[in-house]
Design a protein around this motif. Structure first.
Motif, mmCIF file in Angstrom:
data_model
loop_
_atom_site.group_PDB
_atom_site.id
_atom_site.type_symbol
_atom_site.label_atom_id
_atom_site.label_comp_id
_atom_site.label_asym_id
_atom_site.label_seq_id
_atom_site.Cartn_x
_atom_site.Cartn_y
_atom_site.Cartn_z
ATOM 1 N N ALA A 1 57.827 31.037 34.158
ATOM 2 C CA ALA A 1 57.076 31.799 35.166
ATOM 3 C C ALA A 1 55.860 31.018 35.660
ATOM 4 N N THR A 2 55.554 31.191 36.939
ATOM 5 C CA THR A 2 54.339 30.611 37.513
ATOM 6 C C THR A 2 53.217 31.645 37.417
ATOM 7 N N GLU A 3 52.007 31.193 37.702
ATOM 8 C CA GLU A 3 50.878 32.120 37.607
ATOM 9 C C GLU A 3 51.038 33.292 38.576
ATOM 10 N N SER A 4 51.523 33.015 39.806
ATOM 11 C CA SER A 4 51.647 34.134 40.758
ATOM 12 C C SER A 4 52.753 35.102 40.319
ATOM 13 N N GLU A 5 53.760 34.579 39.633
ATOM 14 C CA GLU A 5 54.786 35.497 39.093
ATOM 15 C C GLU A 5 54.215 36.357 37.969
ATOM 16 N N VAL A 6 53.358 35.780 37.153
ATOM 17 C CA VAL A 6 52.703 36.579 36.106
ATOM 18 C C VAL A 6 51.863 37.672 36.766
ATOM 19 N N ASP A 7 51.151 37.314 37.834
ATOM 20 C CA ASP A 7 50.328 38.310 38.520
ATOM 21 C C ASP A 7 51.186 39.460 39.048
ATOM 22 N N ALA A 8 52.367 39.133 39.562
ATOM 23 C CA ALA A 8 53.256 40.198 40.087
ATOM 24 C C ALA A 8 53.724 41.112 38.953
ATOM 25 N N VAL A 9 53.990 40.517 37.801
ATOM 26 C CA VAL A 9 54.394 41.308 36.626
ATOM 27 C C VAL A 9 53.269 42.271 36.241
ATOM 28 N N ILE A 10 52.042 41.769 36.293
ATOM 29 C CA ILE A 10 50.894 42.602 35.890
ATOM 30 C C ILE A 10 50.694 43.755 36.897
ATOM 31 N N VAL A 11 50.926 43.483 38.175
ATOM 32 C CA VAL A 11 50.822 44.558 39.184
ATOM 33 C C VAL A 11 51.826 45.669 38.843
ATOM 34 N N ARG A 12 53.045 45.285 38.486
ATOM 35 C CA ARG A 12 54.062 46.302 38.131
ATOM 36 C C ARG A 12 53.652 47.052 36.862
ATOM 37 N N ALA A 13 53.045 46.333 35.930
ATOM 38 C CA ALA A 13 52.624 46.977 34.671
ATOM 39 C C ALA A 13 51.530 48.011 34.936
ATOM 40 N N VAL A 14 50.593 47.668 35.808
ATOM 41 C CA VAL A 14 49.498 48.599 36.125
ATOM 42 C C VAL A 14 50.086 49.892 36.689
ATOM 43 N N ALA A 15 51.055 49.751 37.600
ATOM 44 C CA ALA A 15 51.658 50.943 38.228
ATOM 45 C C ALA A 15 52.412 51.767 37.185
ATOM 46 N N ALA A 16 53.168 51.105 36.333
ATOM 47 C CA ALA A 16 53.970 51.843 35.339
ATOM 48 C C ALA A 16 53.065 52.541 34.331
ATOM 49 N N GLN A 17 51.947 51.914 33.998
ATOM 50 C CA GLN A 17 51.081 52.480 32.949
ATOM 51 C C GLN A 17 50.514 53.836 33.386
ATOM 52 N N ARG A 18 50.191 53.981 34.655
ATOM 53 C CA ARG A 18 49.598 55.242 35.109
ATOM 54 C C ARG A 18 50.527 56.406 34.806
ATOM 55 N N GLY A 19 51.794 56.237 35.179
ATOM 56 C CA GLY A 19 52.759 57.320 34.949
ATOM 57 C C GLY A 19 52.984 57.562 33.462
ATOM 58 N N TRP A 20 53.039 56.484 32.694
ATOM 59 C CA TRP A 20 53.297 56.581 31.246
ATOM 60 C C TRP A 20 52.167 57.348 30.552
ATOM 61 N N ALA A 21 50.919 56.991 30.887
ATOM 62 C CA ALA A 21 49.775 57.630 30.221
ATOM 63 C C ALA A 21 49.686 59.101 30.614
ATOM 64 N N ALA A 22 50.226 59.443 31.785
ATOM 65 C CA ALA A 22 50.132 60.835 32.241
ATOM 66 C C ALA A 22 51.201 61.723 31.602
ATOM 67 N N LEU A 23 52.173 61.123 30.950
ATOM 68 C CA LEU A 23 53.233 61.931 30.314
ATOM 69 C C LEU A 23 52.663 62.739 29.155
ATOM 70 N N PRO A 24 53.233 63.909 28.867
ATOM 71 C CA PRO A 24 52.810 64.613 27.655
ATOM 72 C C PRO A 24 53.079 63.737 26.437
ATOM 73 N N PRO A 25 52.226 63.803 25.414
ATOM 74 C CA PRO A 25 52.424 62.954 24.235
ATOM 75 C C PRO A 25 53.836 63.060 23.667
ATOM 76 N N VAL A 26 54.407 64.247 23.658
ATOM 77 C CA VAL A 26 55.746 64.402 23.071
ATOM 78 C C VAL A 26 56.795 63.616 23.868
ATOM 79 N N ALA A 27 56.575 63.457 25.163
ATOM 80 C CA ALA A 27 57.544 62.707 25.984
ATOM 81 C C ALA A 27 57.466 61.220 25.649
ATOM 82 N N ARG A 28 56.231 60.717 25.409
ATOM 83 C CA ARG A 28 56.104 59.306 25.012
ATOM 84 C C ARG A 28 56.709 59.083 23.627
#
Ligand code: TAP
Length: 451
Positions: A22-49
């Protein structure tokens, strides 16, 4: 991608796979996707996680044999060890699946209102792991990090990326949201460094050498982000005259030659009380020469090859000026083989101070309890250690005197996923595993409600 790199089977020295770099810009794109996914994950009820992590554990367990076979080919681990490692990943996931529902804060008495603390996830956690135990060391980071509501970006070592990549696929198969657990292959200086410097990676977990770990910690300090470091070791196996010598000698090879000595917890120094020193060596020799080194796919194999030709050269360099007492045997031919080796050493010798990370153990005599503790502490490291004695009092005194994070008395065990693991001094910073690990992936927020 700027290209690929070749992954080698260390038991045959033949190419196994081509993996993206991976190049640095590809790592950055991965991190952008992670930021988006984390919001939804943290908002789930604890039992769902919790349910999602249990399902991830179930899928890993169902694919355990495939993961183990892959680890044998990529890392040269004997099949029995690789099966244990795959099962361990599922167990770690199951254990931390219990955490989302237990991450409770406090209600603190205050005047004029109500004060409450919340454990909030960091956001995106970057995990950098070495080649010696690729699956297990990764799971010690990603399972509690996910449980606490974070997204994870994982960088495996270039030498051993295959099981991590497979775990990334299995996470998706288990239904974890896209982007929540991503595996990024490439070099430490590009991918690892970007985890350290990227502002949206809010915590870093690094397992690897003390040298690189120190740089990673300095980078994290500059970026003001917390870091957990699991680094090298030079652990002592201390054998007192009052020990069960047969048991201590029979178990000593496993404590250092497991994974061909490429183990941060390897008991690579055996300290033996002078009055039983000769007797202990007599008992140790047959245990070492009987150590079965060979094809890691055979169930009977106890030790496979070293990870690479370059690493074998490094390990061999430790024998240049060493006093070899005796050696076991190893295959000749293709593969990065190295015979188990026992060396007689003095405390200041290189072999007694530096991490070899290969199947070489230094034996040193000591006089009394105080001398044993002094010698055990006489390296920069402080990860693990064993104490062999039939005296309970001595076991307690010595275990309190040795500056290591993980000790065992009359055993060599270091790792249980439900007990804390980590090093002192140059062996690390922070602890993994155990009941508190998920909390280490949260920040405490305090809220005061005026009434
Ligand atoms: P390192 O060379 O330190 O590499 C570890 C990881 O860091 C690899 O993924 C590596 O990527 C990456 N890396 C390299 N340079 C980096 C940089 N500048 N910035 C960020 N990441 C970077 O260690 P190793 O040789 O793989 O592993 C052996 C060491 O790990 C031993 O000292 C061993 O004791 C220690 N270890 C400790 C533990 C615990 S739990 N304490 C467990 C296992 C191993 P590349 O693959 O690209 O090099």
């Amino acid at each position: 991608m700027t290209g690929t790199f070749t992954v080698i089977n260390p038991a045959t020295a033949t190419p196994l796979a081509e993996v993206p770099r991976a190049t640095e810009s590809e790592v950055d794109a991965v991190i952008v996707r992670a930021v988006a996914a984390q919001r939804g994950w943290a908002a789930l009820p604890p039992v769902a996680r919790a349910d999602a992590l249990r399902e991830f554990a179930r899928v890993v367990e169902a694919h355990g044999e495939g993961l183990a076979q892959l680890e044998v080919r990529n890392s040269g681990h004997p099949i029995g060890s690789a099966r244990w490692e795959a099962a361990h990943v599922a167990q770690v996931l199951n254990f931390y699946a219990g955490a989302p529902e237990r991450l409770s804060g406090q209600q603190i008495p205050v005047a004029g209102g109500l004060d409450v603390t919340f454990h909030e996830p960091y956001g995106v956690v970057g995990i950098i792991v070495p080649w010696n135990f690729p699956m297990t060391t990764a799971s010690w980071g990603f399972a509690p990090a996910l449980a606490a509501g974070n997204a994870v970006v994982l960088k495996p070592a270039e030498l051993t990326p295959l099981t991590a990549m497979r775990l990334g696929e299995l996470a998706l198969e288990a239904g974890l949201p896209e982007g929540l657990f991503q595996v990024v292959t490439g070099s430490g200086s590009v991918v690892g460094q970007r985890f350290v410097s990227h502002p949206d990676v809010r915590k870093v977990v690094f397992t690897g050498s003390t040298e690189v770990g120190t740089d990673v910690a300095a980078g994290c300090a500059r970026a003001l982000k917390p870091v957990t470091l699991e680094l090298g070791g030079k652990s002592a196996n201390i054998v007192f005259a009052d020990a069960d010598l047969e048991k201590a000698a029979a178990s000593a090879p496993g404590a250092v030659f497991d994974n061909a000595g490429q183990d941060c917890c390897a008991r690579s120094r055996i300290l033996v009380q002078r009055s039983v020193y000769d007797r202990f060596l007599e008992l140790l020799e047959p245990a070492v020469t009987a150590w079965r080194v060979g094809d890691p796919l055979l169930e009977s194999t106890e030790m496979g090859p070293l990870i690479s030709a370059a690493h074998r050269e490094t390990v061999a360099s430790f024998l240049d000026d060493a006093r070899v007492a005796f050696r076991g045997s190893a295959p000749t031919g293709d593969g990065f083989w190295f015979a188990p080796t026992v060396v007689l050493a003095e405390p200041a010798d290189r072999i007694a101070q530096e991490e070899v990370f290969g199947p070489v153990v230094a034996v040193l005599p000591f006089d009394d309890e105080a001398d044993a503790i002094r010698l055990a502490n006489d390296t920069a490291y402080g990860l693990a250690g064993s104490i062999w004695t039939e005296s309970l009092g001595r076991g307690i005194r010595v275990s309190r005197g040795v500056k290591s994070g993980v000790l065992s008395v009359n055993s060599h065990s270091s790792v249980r996923y439900w007990t804390p693991f980590g090093g002192m001094k140059a062996s690390g910073l922070g602890r993994e595993l155990g009941p508190d690990a998920a909390e280490h992936f949260t920040e405490i927020k305090n809220v005061f409600f005026a009434t």
